[in-house]
Write a protein that holds these residues in place. Structure first.
Motif, PDB file in Angstrom:
ATOM      1  N   UNK A 189      95.518  63.667 103.580  1.00  8.39           N
ATOM      2  CA  UNK A 189      94.145  64.123 103.881  1.00  8.39           C
ATOM      3  C   UNK A 189      93.070  63.485 102.924  1.00  8.39           C
ATOM      4  N   UNK A 190      92.770  63.474 101.989  1.00  5.24           N
ATOM      5  CA  UNK A 190      91.675  62.317 101.297  1.00  5.24           C
ATOM      6  C   UNK A 190      92.171  61.738  99.940  1.00  5.24           C
ATOM      7  N   UNK A 191      91.920  60.728  99.965  1.00  4.75           N
ATOM      8  CA  UNK A 191      91.378  60.022  98.852  1.00  4.75           C
ATOM      9  C   UNK A 191      91.333  60.555  97.098  1.00  4.75           C
ATOM     10  N   UNK A 192      90.927  61.979  97.283  1.00  6.55           N
ATOM     11  CA  UNK A 192      90.393  63.272  96.012  1.00  6.55           C
ATOM     12  C   UNK A 192      90.851  63.774  95.664  1.00  6.55           C
ATOM     13  N   UNK A 193      91.199  62.596  94.571  1.00  6.65           N
ATOM     14  CA  UNK A 193      92.808  63.140  94.221  1.00  6.65           C
ATOM     15  C   UNK A 193      92.303  64.090  92.337  1.00  6.65           C
ATOM     16  N   UNK A 214      86.427  57.060  94.527  1.00  5.37           N
ATOM     17  CA  UNK A 214      85.309  56.370  94.996  1.00  5.37           C
ATOM     18  C   UNK A 214      85.287  54.562  94.663  1.00  5.37           C
ATOM     19  N   UNK A 215      85.718  54.893  93.479  1.00  4.40           N
ATOM     20  CA  UNK A 215      85.713  53.441  92.896  1.00  4.40           C
ATOM     21  C   UNK A 215      86.755  52.349  93.853  1.00  4.40           C
ATOM     22  N   UNK A 216      87.079  52.733  94.610  1.00  2.81           N
ATOM     23  CA  UNK A 216      88.401  52.436  95.033  1.00  2.81           C
ATOM     24  C   UNK A 216      87.724  51.652  96.344  1.00  2.81           C
ATOM     25  N   UNK A 249      83.918  59.473  86.184  1.00  2.00           N
ATOM     26  CA  UNK A 249      83.105  57.647  86.570  1.00  2.00           C
ATOM     27  C   UNK A 249      83.884  57.347  87.075  1.00  2.00           C
ATOM     28  N   UNK A 250      83.909  56.422  88.279  1.00  2.00           N
ATOM     29  CA  UNK A 250      84.725  55.311  88.238  1.00  2.00           C
ATOM     30  C   UNK A 250      84.025  53.912  89.328  1.00  2.00           C
TER      31      UNK A 250
END
Length: 961
Positions: free
Chosen positions: A337-341, A575-577, A722-723
């Motif tokens: 559903x999102x990339x938030x892991x 978020x870095x990805x 932090x990414x």
């Protein structure tokens, strides 16, 4: 008596920090090297690391400094920041962190060194704290289901846009954003919308949805409440109009304002988003802060991110766990559903505890005081002839001074107050919890007016619309009422912390998660006011120390990785990805290669890779993984040939997700480049490379790094992270930028990835200090010892459990995977049984069933000493013997210490009906009774929790039952 002469220079140097950071000393390293079969660290890594990727030169970093020297250097940087009274607003406000929360949560390693609660039996404390957070958000927003936090308000709003498109009836049309939304939120939404083909329309919705927009179709609407200008408008008519169009309505709300104003749920909203920063979390130059999202019941199972739910344990007792984990990226990959892991657990805990400590009455008092100052300030300005644009507001005013805005802002700054210049005629002024009489006097003086606070206080009415005043109760659960004294609060926090397992108790050997020392010296500067109390949109010349620290950290990370440029804006690895993939996409488009949209991803990759690729507008094509754990070269070449003209990028983790140094990585990179694609090297496993190899030099074009892994920012129980993203020079023009801070990125950038210009800037001093303390040699030594420790564990365990994959010389990288599947097949003992039994031995389990089902991925890091490594190995060997007892029939296959693990203290009372002894249950081999960790609950029933979704503090009758 004589002593050897030691020079003053040697005495002055002190103990090198690397000796404190690296667990095994020289004698221990020698023993470990002998076990692995090597004479030195250099000999070990020379064999383990393929020659083709090895760095030719030592890292060009400044010489390591002592802890005292680094703290002094950081003090110097902090002194270059100017902390004025901030009245800028725009979602960031001054707040007082209750010192009992500051000392016992934010500065307490029992809270900040914990891992994500994937082992819920040993995470009950932070899960309860997150349930408090969810309850607080749900009740203040008037929506029944809240998540366990998101990264910030801007990205939460972007997630709401995606959710609206996914669950709404209107599948085409535009996403409509009110012009009075926060400017950084609008910018983040636009960044996220464009790659997925969503059109964002920004319009003034104060008079309703424009007819020309309605005609085009609207799938979602975003409103700000109160608006960025400070205006408090009744949104009910717009919400009703949006619903008539079939749109999902999101309200970005200020939680403090919601203690006085009608909730979004009462007003008809479907989703509420925002930030909890002003609930006791320092501004920190932009972060980290816990964003939030709450939704109506029908959307609960589509909520992005993490959700804490209430379930039961094996005894039927109430227990907490992460609910609906099938949404996680490692399972659903490109269908996630999102990339938030992750979440912002540490900050969510702080915000939730702020509400616990103050309670509803205290929160209302803070809100009323904040509003009262704004009303008095406004009336004083009006009396002096200054126009206040809006008659209804909560804490923020917009003042009209034609042609004088810059002059007023400059004058206020001279008086020690930062205001916001909206344009040449308008000035924004925001009050908050820290606003006092001095600030009002300074602002009046800047506008050239005078005001008498006492006189105005007696005469001024409130400026909140009567029709929007809140009439319902909230935060009625006892947890928000029973901890008013500091004694009670202190003991509550201690009780919760004692339930959890964190690095302050023992080893957390999680593969791919790198749970290493978070040194006190690195952590200390985070809470200094000169770093914590700076607004992210403060004038750049007030942040000289911060900007120097940021620039130096970016440059040093570039040196470490071999890239040309680094952006620190992404505030999580996911978020870095996304930032890196957007840079690749923008590069191809700039070259006229808009058809290049295929992203090749090995089947073993981190799940966020695929989810991020979809968000970046790419098509995911999976590449097989061979039996040896490496990328299947034949399948890779076949996929490249098939998609040669469409190939955008290959995402590959190095060392591989299977914990080995793949020898053909440079050939893989060259093949992708020859086909016109880019190579994304996932930096999750960078702890195996620092000082030995540089992704930017062995074929990578772009990587994200995890500062909360390799560079010592603590995991915080599941966040903050932090990414940052590093790129080679050709991708540098496409790094993130920010509309409110030109220095944050290139003018040609892809837009903001995070709400703040430098993301979670408040915790960057941790990684800056780590690099400064270690120097190039120290960083290399840390990597070598991490590789040594992983190989030591692999050697000790290989006679008891198969080590699934090895690389050059039969060695692993910084982690190893042991295979439990043959034992499960032979005995019925599952991977869950082994993980839960480790709790009885006093350990957090390694990573379970990733990247291979039925396995454990173990990463010891360089920070664990030999005694702890041996304690872990001894526990695993003892568990292997226990499995043998089940297999031989000595222990019943359904009633044994593994199947019943973990065992609580309460389980020992009363009748004991098991065919094994109490001592075997809770004091297995090697466990010291005096140091025993007691889990608070038995094994939790996850399926029950998913079927019976409860995600806020249950009512008292449920507790009684």
């Amino acid at each position: 008596m004589t002593t050897n002469r030691i020079s003053l220079t040697e005495l002055e140097s002190g103990t090198p920090f690397a000796r404190r950071h690296i667990g095994p000393d020289h004698e221990a390293q020698a023993k470990m090297l002998a076990q692995v079969g090597f004479g030195s660290l250099d000999e070990l890594t020379a064999t383990a690391v393929p020659d083709v990727i090895k760095s030719a030169e030592a890292l060009g970093l400044p010489q390591a400094r002592t802890e005292a020297e680094v703290l002094a250097e950081l003090r110097g940087l902090a002194d270059r920041n100017q902390v004025l009274s901030s009245m800028i607003g725009l979602g960031y406000y001054g707040t007082f962190t209750p010192t009992v929360i500051l000392r016992n949560v934010m500065e307490n390693p029992a809270w900040y060194t914990a891992y994500t609660p994937y082992q819920p039996e040993i995470s009950q404390g932070r899960l309860e704290a997150l349930l408090n957070f969810q309850t607080m958000v749900a009740e203040l927003t008037g929506l029944p289901t809240s998540g366990a936090s998101l990264l910030d308000e801007g990205t939460a709003a972007a997630e709401a846009m995606a959710l609206s498109r996914r669950v709404g009836k209107v599948k085409q049309g535009v996403f409509l954003v009110d012009a009075d939304c926060l400017p950084q939120t609008i910018a983040v939404i636009e960044t996220r919308a464009e790659p997925t083909g969503v059109e964002v329309v920004v319009a003034d919705l104060s008079a309703g949805i424009p007819a020309e927009v309605a005609e085009r179709g609207v799938f979602g609407v975003l409103l700000q409440y109160p608006g960025a200008s400070g205006a408090v408008r009744d949104p009910r008519a717009v919400i009703e109009q949006a619903h008539e169009l079939g749109a999902i309505v999101t309200v970005a709300a200020d939680l403090l304002a919601l203690t006085l104003l009608a909730s979004p749920g009462e007003l008809g909203a479907d989703i509420a988003v925002g930030t909890t920063q002003r609930f006791g979390v320092p501004m920190g130059f932009g972060g980290p802060h816990a964003g939030f999202m709450a939704v109506r019941d029908q959307f609960a199972r589509s909520l992005p991110g993490r959700l804490v739910g209430v379930s039961v344990d094996a005894d039927g007792s109430k227990a907490y766990r992460l609910a609906l984990q099938t949404r996680e990226q490692h399972i659903r990959r490109e269908k996630a559903t999102s990339n938030i892991c992750t979440a912002q657990v540490l900050l969510a805990v702080m915000a939730g505890m702020y509400a616990v400590y103050h309670g509803p009455e205290g929160l209302r008092t803070i809100a009323r005081r904040t509003h009262r100052y704004a009303a008095i300030l406004a009336e004083g300005l009006r009396a002096g002839g200054v126009e206040i644009v809006h008659g209804a507001y909560f804490d923020t005013l917009t003042a009209r001074v034609p042609g004088r805005a810059a002059e007023v802002v400059a004058a206020a700054r001279e008086a020690g107050v930062n205001l916001r210049q909206v344009d040449a005629d308008l000035v924004g002024i925001a009050c908050d919890e820290t606003t006092g009489r001095a600030e009002l006097a300074g602002v009046w003086g800047a506008f050239g007016v005078q005001g008498d606070i006492e006189q105005l206080d007696a005469a001024v009415a409130e400026a909140l619309p009567q029709t929007l005043l809140r009439g319902d109760d909230y935060l009625s659960h006892p947890v928000f009422h029973q901890y008013r004294s500091e004694t009670a609060m202190l003991r509550y926090l201690r009780t919760l912390a004692d339930k959890d397992y964190a690095l302050d108790r023992g080893m957390i050997p999680l593969g791919s998660c790198t749970m290493k020392l978070n040194a006190t010296t690195e952590m200390e500067p985070v809470t200094w006011p000169a770093f914590g109390q700076l607004h992210p949109f403060a004038p750049a010349d007030q942040a000289e120390g911060y900007l120097t620290l940021i620039q130096e950290l970016e440059e040093r990370l570039a040196v470490v990785t071999g890239y040309d440029k680094v952006s620190l804006q992404p505030n999580a690895g996911s978020q870095g990805e996304l930032a890196g993939l957007l840079a690749v996409r923008a590069y191809h488009r700039a070259n006229g290669d808009e058809q290049r949209t295929v992203c090749l991803i090995p089947s073993s990759a981190h799940g966020t890779n695929a989810a991020s690729a979809v968000m970046a507008g790419m098509k995911v094509v999976v590449v097989k993984t061979g039996e040896d754990g490496e990328v299947d070269a034949d399948d890779l070449h076949a996929k490249i040939d098939k998609h040669r003209d469409e190939l955008a990028v290959l995402m590959v983790t190095y060392p591989s997700t299977h914990g080995v140094f793949e020898e053909h990585i440079t050939q893989i990179c060259a093949t992708v480049h020859e086909a016109g694609g880019q190579v994304y090297v996932d930096g999750a496993n960078l702890n195996a490379l620092v000082g030995l190899a540089e992704p930017g030099k062995f074929g990578g074009d772009v990587s994200h790094l995890n500062l909360h892994k390799t560079f010592c920012i603590p995991h915080g129980g599941g966040g903050p992270g932090v990414g940052p993203v590093g790129v080679r020079a050709h991708l540098a023009p496409y790094l993130p930028n920010h509309p409110l801070q030109p220095a944050a990125g290139p003018e040609t950038g892809v837009g903001p990835i995070s709400a703040a210009p430098w993301g979670s800037a408040g915790i960057l001093p941790i990684s800056w200090a780590y690099v400064r303390l270690m120097g190039g040699e120290g960083l290399k030594r840390a990597t070598q010892v991490a590789v040594l420790s992983a190989n030591y564990i692999a050697k000790r365990l290989e006679a008891h459990y198969p080590v699934l994959y090895t690389g050059p010389g039969g060695l692993v990288a910084h982690e190893c995977i042991i295979d439990v599947r043959p034992l499960t097949k032979a005995t019925g003992v599952s991977i869950d049984d082994v993980a839960k039994r480790l709790i009885d031995y006093g350990f957090h389990a390694p990573t379970m069933s990733f990247p291979v089902a039925g396995t454990l991925m173990i990463e010891p890091t360089e920070s664990e000493d030999l005694d702890e490594l041996d304690r872990f190995c001894d526990a695993m060997i003892a568990i292997r013997a226990e499995i043998e007892k089940v297999g031989s029939g000595e222990w019943d296959k359904d009633d044994n210490p593994l199947r019943n693990a973990p065992h609580t203290a309460a389980a020992l009372g009363g009748d004991w009906a098991h065919p094994y002894t109490r001592e075997e249950a809770v004091f297995p081999a090697g466990v010291d009774a005096a140091e025993k960790y007691w889990p608070p609950v038995r094994r939790i029933d996850g399926a029950f929790g998913d079927r019976n979704l409860v995600c806020s503090c249950p009512p008292l009758d449920e507790y009684d039952s």
